[in-house]
Design a protein around this motif. Structure first.
Motif, PDB file in Angstrom:
ATOM      1  N   TYR A   1     -28.169 -31.835  -2.398  1.00  0.00           N
ATOM      2  CA  TYR A   1     -26.742 -31.677  -1.515  1.00  0.00           C
ATOM      3  C   TYR A   1     -25.657 -31.680  -2.767  1.00  0.00           C
ATOM      4  O   TYR A   1     -24.634 -30.948  -2.214  1.00  0.00           O
ATOM      5  N   PHE A   2     -25.733 -32.313  -3.816  1.00  0.00           N
ATOM      6  CA  PHE A   2     -24.691 -32.451  -4.680  1.00  0.00           C
ATOM      7  C   PHE A   2     -24.817 -31.262  -5.692  1.00  0.00           C
ATOM      8  O   PHE A   2     -24.064 -30.990  -6.582  1.00  0.00           O
ATOM      9  N   GLY A   3     -25.851 -30.329  -5.460  1.00  0.00           N
ATOM     10  CA  GLY A   3     -26.161 -29.263  -6.463  1.00  0.00           C
ATOM     11  C   GLY A   3     -26.056 -29.762  -8.089  1.00  0.00           C
ATOM     12  O   GLY A   3     -25.731 -29.027  -8.886  1.00  0.00           O
ATOM     13  N   ILE A   4     -26.821 -30.664  -8.028  1.00  0.00           N
ATOM     14  CA  ILE A   4     -27.007 -31.317  -9.589  1.00  0.00           C
ATOM     15  C   ILE A   4     -28.403 -31.363  -9.721  1.00  0.00           C
ATOM     16  O   ILE A   4     -28.792 -31.715 -11.038  1.00  0.00           O
ATOM     17  N   GLU A   5     -29.366 -30.637  -9.193  1.00  0.00           N
ATOM     18  CA  GLU A   5     -30.682 -30.835  -9.426  1.00  0.00           C
ATOM     19  C   GLU A   5     -31.345 -30.351 -10.735  1.00  0.00           C
ATOM     20  O   GLU A   5     -32.290 -30.890 -11.346  1.00  0.00           O
TER      21      GLU A   5
ATOM     22  N   SER B   1     -38.499 -37.482  -1.797  1.00  0.00           N
ATOM     23  CA  SER B   1     -37.964 -36.289  -0.927  1.00  0.00           C
ATOM     24  C   SER B   1     -36.423 -36.666  -0.642  1.00  0.00           C
ATOM     25  O   SER B   1     -35.846 -35.689  -0.821  1.00  0.00           O
ATOM     26  N   GLU B   2     -36.195 -37.804  -0.607  1.00  0.00           N
ATOM     27  CA  GLU B   2     -35.085 -38.128  -0.108  1.00  0.00           C
ATOM     28  C   GLU B   2     -34.084 -38.084  -1.258  1.00  0.00           C
ATOM     29  O   GLU B   2     -32.822 -37.540  -1.354  1.00  0.00           O
ATOM     30  N   LEU B   3     -34.617 -38.251  -2.655  1.00  0.00           N
ATOM     31  CA  LEU B   3     -33.853 -38.140  -3.949  1.00  0.00           C
ATOM     32  C   LEU B   3     -33.576 -36.622  -3.955  1.00  0.00           C
ATOM     33  O   LEU B   3     -32.438 -36.220  -4.493  1.00  0.00           O
ATOM     34  N   LEU B   4     -34.756 -35.973  -3.711  1.00  0.00           N
ATOM     35  CA  LEU B   4     -34.462 -34.414  -4.034  1.00  0.00           C
ATOM     36  C   LEU B   4     -33.436 -33.741  -3.092  1.00  0.00           C
ATOM     37  O   LEU B   4     -32.566 -33.123  -3.526  1.00  0.00           O
ATOM     38  N   ASN B   5     -33.405 -34.261  -2.046  1.00  0.00           N
ATOM     39  CA  ASN B   5     -32.410 -33.794  -0.821  1.00  0.00           C
ATOM     40  C   ASN B   5     -30.919 -34.201  -1.555  1.00  0.00           C
ATOM     41  O   ASN B   5     -30.022 -33.436  -1.354  1.00  0.00           O
TER      42      ASN B   5
END
Ligand SMILES: [Mg+2]
Length: 186
Positions: free
Chosen positions: A85-89, A77-81
């Motif tokens: 945050y960087f808009g690269i998901e 979940s931290e990774l997804l955040n």
């Protein structure tokens, strides 16, 4: 062209703004002045956004694997955040955590994903700044690896033959340069 590229997180695609790759990046999660809002103290490494966008546009599956001592659910979940945050998901096919205390932990994750995707090790490659957790873990199961050169990651006593070093993730585009767009060249 690899079909799938495994990428490390800390020290590879992002790092602390203030220390970049001059210190191990994890201090940012422990220091009282940064740990409660560490996102604001992180930045993407040079050309990451363009590089991910280009690889994604070429159909390369991008998979983030980040070692973390927290349970997988918390770590992921931290990774997804961070990705959001960087808009690269949207560039990533998937993201995973691996055990923080096992240098070969990423090898297990890599193997599981290759099996799921029905790919061979040589269809993929790994990029990371940790010699043991990224480079050696990948090579231990036959995945070609590139190590982001830095002076703070623990290094082997014996220099491995044909140690593949690069300065930034974007340098892997030169390894596959028949497909590199002119705008992305150095
Ligand atoms: Mg790292």
């Amino acid at each position: 062209m690899p079909k799938l590229i495994f990428l490390d997180g800390d020290g590879t695609i992002w790092y602390p703004k203030s220390t970049k790759r001059t210190q191990k990046p994890h201090w940012i999660y422990h220091d009282p002045s940064t740990k409660n809002q560490y996102l604001q103290h992180l930045e993407l490494a040079p050309k990451i956004r363009e590089t991910l966008a280009f690889l994604h546009s070429q159909g390369v599956l991008l998979v983030l694997i980040s070692a973390n001592p927290a349970p997988a659910e918390v770590a992921e979940s931290e990774l997804l955040n961070k990705l959001q945050y960087f808009g690269i998901e949207d560039y990533f096919h998937s993201y995973h955590s691996s055990p923080g205390d096992n240098p070969l932990g990423k090898a297990e994750v890599i193997q599981r994903i290759l099996t799921q995707e029905n790919l061979l090790p040589q269809d993929s490659l790994m990029v990371g700044d940790s010699y043991f957790y990224d480079y050696e873990a990948a090579q231990s199961i036959g995945v070609p690896a590139y190590w982001i050169e830095n002076t703070v990651s623990n290094q082997p006593d014996v220099i491995p033959p044909e140690w593949q070093k690069i300065s930034e993730v974007s340098d892997i585009l030169e390894q596959i340069n028949h497909l590199v767009e002119p705008t992305l060249k150095m």
